[in-house]
Design an enzyme around this catalytic site. Structure first.
Site, PDB file in Angstrom:
ATOM      1  CB  THR A 133     -34.244 -36.915 -27.025  1.00 28.40           C
ATOM      2  OG1 THR A 133     -35.231 -36.407 -27.907  1.00 28.40           O
ATOM      3  CG2 THR A 133     -34.289 -36.126 -25.739  1.00 28.40           C
ATOM      4  CB  SER A 167     -35.445 -40.837 -34.883  1.00 27.30           C
ATOM      5  OG  SER A 167     -36.685 -40.506 -34.352  1.00 27.30           O
ATOM      6  CG  ASP A 216     -40.016 -38.394 -32.533  1.00 24.31           C
ATOM      7  OD1 ASP A 216     -40.532 -38.619 -31.422  1.00 24.31           O
ATOM      8  OD2 ASP A 216     -39.673 -37.258 -32.910  1.00 24.31           O
ATOM      9  CB  THR A 257     -56.473 -53.388 -36.499  1.00 23.45           C
ATOM     10  OG1 THR A 257     -57.375 -52.572 -35.735  1.00 23.45           O
ATOM     11  CG2 THR A 257     -55.378 -53.897 -35.569  1.00 23.45           C
ATOM     12  CB  CYS A 299     -57.173 -51.553 -32.452  1.00 18.96           C
ATOM     13  SG  CYS A 299     -58.900 -51.296 -32.848  1.00 18.96           S
TER      14      CYS A 299
HETATM   15  N1  ASP Z   1     -37.236 -36.002 -31.993  1.00 20.17           N
HETATM   16  C1  ASP Z   1     -36.467 -36.948 -31.234  1.00 20.17           C
HETATM   17  C2  ASP Z   1     -36.040 -38.073 -32.162  1.00 20.17           C
HETATM   18  O1  ASP Z   1     -36.805 -38.948 -32.425  1.00 20.17           O
HETATM   19  C3  ASP Z   1     -37.264 -37.480 -30.116  1.00 20.17           C
HETATM   20  C4  ASP Z   1     -36.542 -38.480 -29.238  1.00 20.17           C
HETATM   21  O2  ASP Z   1     -35.428 -38.850 -29.410  1.00 20.17           O
HETATM   22  O3  ASP Z   1     -37.164 -38.919 -28.277  1.00 20.17           O
HETATM   23  O4  ASP Z   1     -34.936 -38.058 -32.648  1.00 20.17           O
END
Ligand code: ASP
Length: 345
Positions: free
Chosen positions: A16, A61, A93, A279, A281
Site C-alpha cells: 500500500t 504482499s 498483509d 495456539t 490465541c
Molecule cells: N494489500 C496490501 C499488501 O499487503 C495491504 C498493505 O500494504 O497494507 O500489499
C-alpha cells in the site's frame, strides 16, 4: 577526515505504501519507488546515503512467496557490506510471514533489516507511510559505539519496533496494524527513540553473514474448530508429499479428543509427518499435558510450538525442512530458539 555518512538501502517490494488508485478499476495497485521518494522530500534532510532497489513489478504482499524471500535474501547478501542497514518496504498483509522467513534465512546478522509499510498510500494526505518510512530509516542507521543498535529483522509500524518473527497483523483498518503479544517492543518512537536494550539480540559482530536460500513449501496449517470433521482432517493430514503441519489448537494446545482425531494424528506422525502445536490465541504458550485434551497430542509425538506465532512456525518449518534432512535434527531445532522466535533457551 569527515565522518562517513550513514548509509541505508531501501528495498521496495510493493504494498500500500507505494500504491495509487487504478483509474479503470478503482482499486489500489503498486507503483515504483520513484513515486514514493517524490512524495517524501523529507528524505533529503537526512544527510544519509540513501539508495533504493525496487522489485519489478512491485507486488501486493498477497503475491509474496518463498521465491520473493529468496530474492530479498540475495539482495541483502549482495549489498550487506555496502550499507549500515536496510529498510524493506512491504505490504502489511503478509509482512509478518516475510519478516519471520528472513529472520531464519539470515545467519550471523549484525546489521538491521527493518520492514515497514503503511495502511494508507504515501500520496494520500493522512498517510501513515511517511512517519513509518522516516523512522525505519533512522532505526536502520542507528549505531552505538560503532555497532548497529538493532541487529535483527524487525517490523517498525506506528511508533513501535518489533522483532519481526514475533509479530502478526492484527488489524486491517487501524494504523497500529501489528502486535507482538509474546515479546516486548524493541523500541518506542515518541519525541525520542527509546530502545529496549535488554530485549534486543546481541550478536557476535565478527561472524560473517550466511544466507540460506532453500525453503521447503510442502507444509500446511490445520486450524482445529469445534465440529471439524474426520474427512477434512484426514484429507489435510494425507496430502501427498506433505512434510509438516502447523496444528493451530485451542488455548494452551488443546484439540478434540475423539478417537478418530487422535488416531489420524498418530498415523500421520508414524508416516513421517512433523506436526507442531501452536495456539490460536494471540498470547500465551502451548503446554501439552496441562489439560486432558492435549495429553493425547503430546503422547502421539506432536511437537510443541511454545509461544510461536503461526507465521513464525510455518516459515521455520520451511527453513528447517529445506536445510536439514534428518527428522531428529529438525525436531531438536523446533525445540529451541533459532532467531528469538520462541521463549525457550
Ligand atoms: N494489500 C496490501 C499488501 O499487503 C495491504 C498493505 O500494504 O497494507 O500489499
Amino acid at each position: 577526515m569527515p565522518a562517513e555518512k550513514p548509509s541505508v538501502l531501501i528495498i521496495y517490494t510493493g504494498g500500500t505504501i507505494g500504491m495509487v488508485t487504478n483509474p479503470e478499476t478503482g482499486s489500489l495497485a503498486p507503483l515504483d519507488f520513484s513515486h514514493i521518494s517524490r512524495e517524501v522530500p523529507e528524505l533529503n534532510k537526512f544527510g544519509f546515503q540513501l539508495d533504493a532497489i525496487s522489485f519489478d513489478p512491485p507486488l501486493d504482499s498477497s503475491d509474496i512467496n518463498p521465491e520473493a524471500w529468496i530474492r530479498l535474501a540475495n539482495i541483502l547478501n549482495e549489498n550487506y557490506h555496502l550499507y549500515d542497514g536496510f529498510v524493506v518496504l512491504h505490504g502489511t498483509d503478509t509482512m509478518s510471514y516475510s519478516a519471520s522467513a528472513l529472520s531464519f534465512m539470515l545467519e550471523n546478522q549484525y546489521k538491521p533489516v527493518i520492514f515497514t509499510g503503511s495502511q494508507l498510500p504515501i500520496g494520500t494526505l493522512r498517510t501513515d507511510g511517511k512517519e513509518n518510512l522516516i523512522t525505519a530509516i533512522e532505526i536502520a542507521a542507528a549505531k552505538h559505539n560503532g555497532y548497529s543498535i538493532v541487529p535483527e529483522v524487525c517490523i517498525y509500524f506506528e511508533n513501535k519496533l518489533f522483532r519481526g518473527n514475533r509479530t502478526r497483523k492484527h488489524n486491517a483498518d487501524h494504523f497500529n496494524a501489528f502486535t507482538s503479544d509474546n515479546y516486548p517492543a524493541l523500541a518506542h518512537a515518541g519525541i525520542h527513540l527509546r530502545y529496549n536494550y535488554g530485549a534486543i539480540h546481541n550478536p557476535d559482530k565478527h561472524l560473517k553473514l550466511k544466507i540460506y536460500t532453500r525453503l521447503e513449501t510442502n507444509v500446511a496449517v490445520l486450524k482445529v474448530f469445534p465440529g471439524i470433521t474426520r474427512q477434512v482432517t484426514d484429507a489435510i493430514l494425507n496430502i501427498s508429499g506433505l512434510k509438516a503441519i502447523v496444528l493451530e489448537t485451542f488455548g494452551t494446545g488443546n484439540a478434540p479428543t475423539s478417537d478418530w482425531f487422535v488416531e489420524l494424528i498418530k498415523k500421520a506422525i508414524a508416516n513421517g509427518l512433523i506436526i507442531v502445536n501452536v495456539t490460536q490465541c494471540d498470547a500465551g504458550m502451548v503446554d501439552m499435558g496441562r489439560y486432558d485434551t492435549s495429553i493425547a497430542l503430546r503422547d502421539a509425538g506432536v511437537v510443541s510450538g511454545y509461544d510461536s506465532t503461526t507465521e513464525a512456525m510455518l516459515t521455520k518449518l520451511m527453513f528447517l525442512l529445506g536445510n536439514k534432512s534428518r527428522k531428529e535434527e529438525i525436531i531438536a531445532c523446533l525445540n529451541r530458539s533459532i532467531s528469538g522466535e520462541i521463549s525457550v533457551f
